[in-house]
Design a protein around this motif. Structure first.
Motif, PDB file in Angstrom:
ATOM      1  N   PRO A 255      29.423 -20.814 -28.499  1.00 22.40           N
ATOM      2  CA  PRO A 255      28.292 -20.238 -29.230  1.00 22.40           C
ATOM      3  C   PRO A 255      28.746 -19.402 -30.419  1.00 22.40           C
ATOM      4  O   PRO A 255      29.859 -18.862 -30.443  1.00 22.40           O
ATOM      5  CB  PRO A 255      27.613 -19.363 -28.165  1.00 22.40           C
ATOM      6  CG  PRO A 255      28.696 -19.041 -27.194  1.00 22.40           C
ATOM      7  CD  PRO A 255      29.576 -20.252 -27.155  1.00 22.40           C
ATOM      8  N   THR A 256      27.870 -19.298 -31.411  1.00 26.91           N
ATOM      9  CA  THR A 256      28.140 -18.475 -32.578  1.00 26.91           C
ATOM     10  C   THR A 256      28.144 -16.999 -32.183  1.00 26.91           C
ATOM     11  O   THR A 256      27.306 -16.549 -31.408  1.00 26.91           O
ATOM     12  CB  THR A 256      27.077 -18.723 -33.659  1.00 26.91           C
ATOM     13  OG1 THR A 256      27.074 -20.111 -34.002  1.00 26.91           O
ATOM     14  CG2 THR A 256      27.357 -17.900 -34.894  1.00 26.91           C
TER      15      THR A 256
ATOM     16  N   GLU B 109      33.139 -20.438 -34.740  1.00 24.20           N
ATOM     17  CA  GLU B 109      32.009 -19.780 -35.380  1.00 24.20           C
ATOM     18  C   GLU B 109      31.913 -18.292 -35.049  1.00 24.20           C
ATOM     19  O   GLU B 109      31.028 -17.848 -34.319  1.00 24.20           O
ATOM     20  CB  GLU B 109      30.707 -20.490 -34.970  1.00 24.20           C
ATOM     21  CG  GLU B 109      30.673 -21.967 -35.298  1.00 24.20           C
ATOM     22  CD  GLU B 109      30.582 -22.201 -36.797  1.00 24.20           C
ATOM     23  OE1 GLU B 109      30.031 -21.343 -37.492  1.00 24.20           O
ATOM     24  OE2 GLU B 109      31.071 -23.236 -37.267  1.00 24.20           O
TER      25      GLU B 109
ATOM     26  N   ARG C 214      11.651 -19.686 -39.637  1.00 30.60           N
ATOM     27  CA  ARG C 214      12.180 -21.020 -39.885  1.00 30.60           C
ATOM     28  C   ARG C 214      11.678 -21.565 -41.226  1.00 30.60           C
ATOM     29  O   ARG C 214      12.444 -22.150 -41.995  1.00 30.60           O
ATOM     30  CB  ARG C 214      11.788 -21.956 -38.743  1.00 30.60           C
ATOM     31  CG  ARG C 214      12.455 -23.339 -38.871  1.00 30.60           C
ATOM     32  CD  ARG C 214      12.031 -24.287 -37.776  1.00 30.60           C
ATOM     33  NE  ARG C 214      12.579 -23.902 -36.482  1.00 30.60           N
ATOM     34  CZ  ARG C 214      11.869 -23.406 -35.491  1.00 30.60           C
ATOM     35  NH1 ARG C 214      10.563 -23.214 -35.642  1.00 30.60           N
ATOM     36  NH2 ARG C 214      12.439 -23.094 -34.347  1.00 30.60           N
TER      37      ARG C 214
ATOM     38  N   PRO D 153      26.281 -22.286 -39.820  1.00 30.01           N
ATOM     39  CA  PRO D 153      24.854 -22.010 -39.903  1.00 30.01           C
ATOM     40  C   PRO D 153      24.534 -20.783 -40.755  1.00 30.01           C
ATOM     41  O   PRO D 153      25.418 -20.010 -41.097  1.00 30.01           O
ATOM     42  CB  PRO D 153      24.486 -21.749 -38.439  1.00 30.01           C
ATOM     43  CG  PRO D 153      25.735 -21.149 -37.872  1.00 30.01           C
ATOM     44  CD  PRO D 153      26.866 -21.864 -38.549  1.00 30.01           C
TER      45      PRO D 153
ATOM     46  N   LYS E  24      19.890 -14.927 -34.791  1.00 32.74           N
ATOM     47  CA  LYS E  24      19.820 -16.369 -34.557  1.00 32.74           C
ATOM     48  C   LYS E  24      20.593 -17.092 -35.646  1.00 32.74           C
ATOM     49  O   LYS E  24      20.833 -16.560 -36.730  1.00 32.74           O
ATOM     50  CB  LYS E  24      18.359 -16.835 -34.547  1.00 32.74           C
ATOM     51  CG  LYS E  24      17.507 -16.173 -33.466  1.00 32.74           C
ATOM     52  CD  LYS E  24      16.073 -16.651 -33.512  1.00 32.74           C
ATOM     53  CE  LYS E  24      15.241 -15.968 -32.417  1.00 32.74           C
ATOM     54  NZ  LYS E  24      13.831 -16.430 -32.424  1.00 32.74           N
TER      55      LYS E  24
ATOM     56  N   TYR F 177      20.524 -20.440 -37.975  1.00 36.81           N
ATOM     57  CA  TYR F 177      19.627 -21.482 -38.470  1.00 36.81           C
ATOM     58  C   TYR F 177      20.445 -22.665 -38.988  1.00 36.81           C
ATOM     59  O   TYR F 177      21.358 -22.496 -39.801  1.00 36.81           O
ATOM     60  CB  TYR F 177      18.749 -20.919 -39.590  1.00 36.81           C
ATOM     61  CG  TYR F 177      17.909 -21.949 -40.313  1.00 36.81           C
ATOM     62  CD1 TYR F 177      16.733 -22.432 -39.755  1.00 36.81           C
ATOM     63  CD2 TYR F 177      18.306 -22.441 -41.559  1.00 36.81           C
ATOM     64  CE1 TYR F 177      15.964 -23.372 -40.417  1.00 36.81           C
ATOM     65  CE2 TYR F 177      17.550 -23.369 -42.232  1.00 36.81           C
ATOM     66  CZ  TYR F 177      16.377 -23.841 -41.651  1.00 36.81           C
ATOM     67  OH  TYR F 177      15.621 -24.786 -42.301  1.00 36.81           O
ATOM     68  N   ILE F 178      20.122 -23.860 -38.503  1.00 37.88           N
ATOM     69  CA  ILE F 178      20.765 -25.098 -38.947  1.00 37.88           C
ATOM     70  C   ILE F 178      19.766 -25.848 -39.812  1.00 37.88           C
ATOM     71  O   ILE F 178      18.693 -26.238 -39.349  1.00 37.88           O
ATOM     72  CB  ILE F 178      21.198 -25.983 -37.756  1.00 37.88           C
ATOM     73  CG1 ILE F 178      22.066 -25.170 -36.785  1.00 37.88           C
ATOM     74  CG2 ILE F 178      21.951 -27.199 -38.260  1.00 37.88           C
ATOM     75  CD1 ILE F 178      23.342 -24.649 -37.377  1.00 37.88           C
TER      76      ILE F 178
ATOM     77  N   THR G 113      16.489 -25.964 -37.321  1.00 37.04           N
ATOM     78  CA  THR G 113      16.469 -25.549 -35.922  1.00 37.04           C
ATOM     79  C   THR G 113      17.234 -24.243 -35.760  1.00 37.04           C
ATOM     80  O   THR G 113      18.039 -23.862 -36.615  1.00 37.04           O
ATOM     81  CB  THR G 113      17.117 -26.614 -35.018  1.00 37.04           C
ATOM     82  OG1 THR G 113      18.479 -26.841 -35.451  1.00 37.04           O
ATOM     83  CG2 THR G 113      16.335 -27.923 -35.081  1.00 37.04           C
ATOM     84  N   PHE G 114      16.975 -23.572 -34.643  1.00 31.85           N
ATOM     85  CA  PHE G 114      17.672 -22.327 -34.321  1.00 31.85           C
ATOM     86  C   PHE G 114      18.643 -22.542 -33.175  1.00 31.85           C
ATOM     87  O   PHE G 114      18.389 -23.327 -32.265  1.00 31.85           O
ATOM     88  CB  PHE G 114      16.679 -21.233 -33.928  1.00 31.85           C
ATOM     89  CG  PHE G 114      16.046 -20.534 -35.100  1.00 31.85           C
ATOM     90  CD1 PHE G 114      16.823 -19.988 -36.102  1.00 31.85           C
ATOM     91  CD2 PHE G 114      14.669 -20.399 -35.188  1.00 31.85           C
ATOM     92  CE1 PHE G 114      16.251 -19.344 -37.185  1.00 31.85           C
ATOM     93  CE2 PHE G 114      14.082 -19.753 -36.251  1.00 31.85           C
ATOM     94  CZ  PHE G 114      14.877 -19.219 -37.260  1.00 31.85           C
ATOM     95  N   GLU G 115      19.753 -21.830 -33.245  1.00 31.61           N
ATOM     96  CA  GLU G 115      20.705 -21.800 -32.143  1.00 31.61           C
ATOM     97  C   GLU G 115      20.913 -20.352 -31.713  1.00 31.61           C
ATOM     98  O   GLU G 115      20.742 -19.419 -32.510  1.00 31.61           O
ATOM     99  CB  GLU G 115      22.053 -22.407 -32.568  1.00 31.61           C
ATOM    100  CG  GLU G 115      22.016 -23.898 -32.811  1.00 31.61           C
ATOM    101  CD  GLU G 115      23.383 -24.451 -33.145  1.00 31.61           C
ATOM    102  OE1 GLU G 115      24.334 -23.632 -33.268  1.00 31.61           O
ATOM    103  OE2 GLU G 115      23.520 -25.672 -33.290  1.00 31.61           O
ATOM    104  N   SER G 116      21.283 -20.164 -30.464  1.00 32.76           N
ATOM    105  CA  SER G 116      21.499 -18.815 -29.957  1.00 32.76           C
ATOM    106  C   SER G 116      22.764 -18.216 -30.548  1.00 32.76           C
ATOM    107  O   SER G 116      23.724 -18.925 -30.848  1.00 32.76           O
ATOM    108  CB  SER G 116      21.597 -18.841 -28.426  1.00 32.76           C
ATOM    109  OG  SER G 116      22.692 -19.654 -28.023  1.00 32.76           O
TER     110      SER G 116
END
Length: 445
Positions: free
Chosen positions: A2-3, A36, A107, A133, A149, A151-152, A159-162
């Motif tokens: 994870p980032t 990341e 978003r 991201p 968060k 953002y990609i 989309t969002f990633e944790s």
């Protein structure tokens, strides 16, 4: 994996201060390490044209993506190669900084922002690698809670990633690396149209420089160092130098060799050239956890970004990017100045940079630092002697008859050249010495 994002107590104090105006937004400047992992280096709120804080913003929908994009592009030019503009933050007095409705609004805001950044020839933005991201950080002064968060970006809305974040108890220890990059490259123009888009040609030249730098080797303190070696270990072995000056880096470019084969050499007709000439002053900062491979990558990024920033400034001044194919342009780009920053009254070891033209006062950099990075600096904080101005005679002495048509020449901090008057003076002295020797020869005989 994870980032991860790391934020210091100084950054939290800044977010607390920003939230006094209701909802404040701005950009996040980070240092990225692999994988990341992002270290927040600086937060800068967005300001209006007259340097006044934005008032009346109460929701995400009120955020001006155009203002954010302008700040983002300007900040990219001011960041050294070790740092990137990596995202957007908001500071709010509201408790609900994380819900489905806000998720949709954020978003959409980031989607519109990225589309603006990808439009046009934004040279500094387009050359940055690994800038995804995009981070989004929201902080509430009421709940004292932060939400982050990743953002990609994609065409369907993103989309969002944790993101896992942590707080640093104390600021990082930074170490500076610097080098002087000698630039003297000529790039052909193959466009045969009557009106050539010079911005596109500059873009091609910048990408060619990027490919060239990607194959270079960088020595640090005149030594070929192991990329996997940590900066902390390297500094420990060079403690005397680290205590009083920056580490010196030298760039060695690969030489392309042609074998004795006629098929290995191609001859092509072109319609003009772009020439980059001069010396770029590069300076980057690493922390103890960085590797020397990171330091080399940052130096390459910094050289390329500094070149792109000057080209961007030049192109921003064009009324029309299209030029005729029989035109000749000679331009003196702005020189780079660095400025130190202060946090809570203490000088921060890192620096940002700005570009000023001949005749411009350092106060230009002071105003830009305030408007773009929300930094209060004075002219005493500006280091303006790393790049000198080229002599006035350089431009006047260039013979235009030897320049191909449709050539745009950018002179970056060029070394001093002999002027026409110096040539005449040297010839006169030589003739005088010759006549004197002939006279003495006949006199003695």
């Amino acid at each position: 994996m994870p980032t991860t994002i790391s934020i210091s107590k100084i950054d939290v104090a800044y977010l607390e201060k920003c939230a006094d105006h209701g909802l404040t937004y701005g950009i996040i400047i980070c240092q990225k390490t692999e994988p990341e992992n992002f270290q927040v280096v600086h937060l800068a709120k967005n300001c209006e044209e007259e340097n006044e804080p934005l008032q009346g913003i109460i929701s995400i929908e009120d955020i001006s993506t155009q203002a954010l994009a302008t700040q983002w592009i300007s900040a990219c030019k001011m960041c050294p190669g070790s740092f990137n503009v990596q995202g957007v933050f908001i500071a709010s007095v509201r408790k609900d900084i994380d819900n489905d409705q806000m998720d949709v609004a954020v978003r959409k805001m980031l989607y519109d922002l990225l589309n603006l950044l990808l439009q046009g020839n934004n040279f500094c933005v387009s050359i940055d690698e690994g800038n995804t991201p995009i981070l989004f950080l929201a902080y509430s002064t009421v709940s004292k809670r932060a939400v982050c968060k990743a953002y990609i970006h994609n065409t369907s809305g993103g989309t969002f990633e944790s993101v896992k974040y942590n707080y640093l108890d104390k600021p990082n220890q930074w170490h500076a690396f610097e080098c002087l990059y000698d630039l003297d490259d000529i790039f052909p123009i193959f466009d045969d149209t009557q009106k050539i888009n010079i911005e596109n040609q500059f873009q091609h030249a910048i990408y060619a420089t990027k490919r060239k730098l990607s194959g270079c080797e960088i020595f640090i303190e005149n030594t070929c160092v192991d990329d996997s070696l940590s900066v902390e270990v390297f500094v420990a072995g060079n403690r005397k130098r680290a205590s009083n000056e920056n580490f010196k880096a030298t760039v060695f470019l690969a030489v392309k060799r042609h074998h004795n084969n006629e098929k290995s050499v191609k001859v092509r007709k072109f319609n003009g050239t772009i020439r980059f000439l001069g010396i770029i002053s590069s300076r980057i900062w690493c922390n103890n956890k960085n590797s020397l491979g990171d330091a080399k990558r940052f130096i390459r990024n910094d050289i390329l970004r500094s070149l792109a920033a000057r080209v961007q400034v030049y192109c921003d001044g064009l009324t029309d990017p299209h030029v005729s194919n029989d035109a000749i342009f000679i331009s003196e780009p702005p020189r780079r100045v660095f400025f130190s920053i202060f946090v809570d009254g203490a000088m921060n070891p890192i620096q940002f940079s700005e570009y000023i033209f001949r005749g411009e006062a350092p106060t230009v950099a002071v105003a830009q630092a305030k408007q773009i990075l929300d930094l209060d600096i004075s002219t005493e904080n500006i280091v303006a002697d790393l790049e000198g101005l080229p002599d006035d005679e350089i431009i006047s002495d260039i013979s235009l008859s030897h320049l191909p048509k449709t050539s745009s020449q950018a002179i970056f901090n060029s070394p001093k050249y002999l002027t026409r008057s110096m040539y005449i003076l040297s010839i006169a002295v030589s003739l005088l010495v010759l006549l004197l020797s002939v006279w003495l020869h006949y006199l003695l005989n």
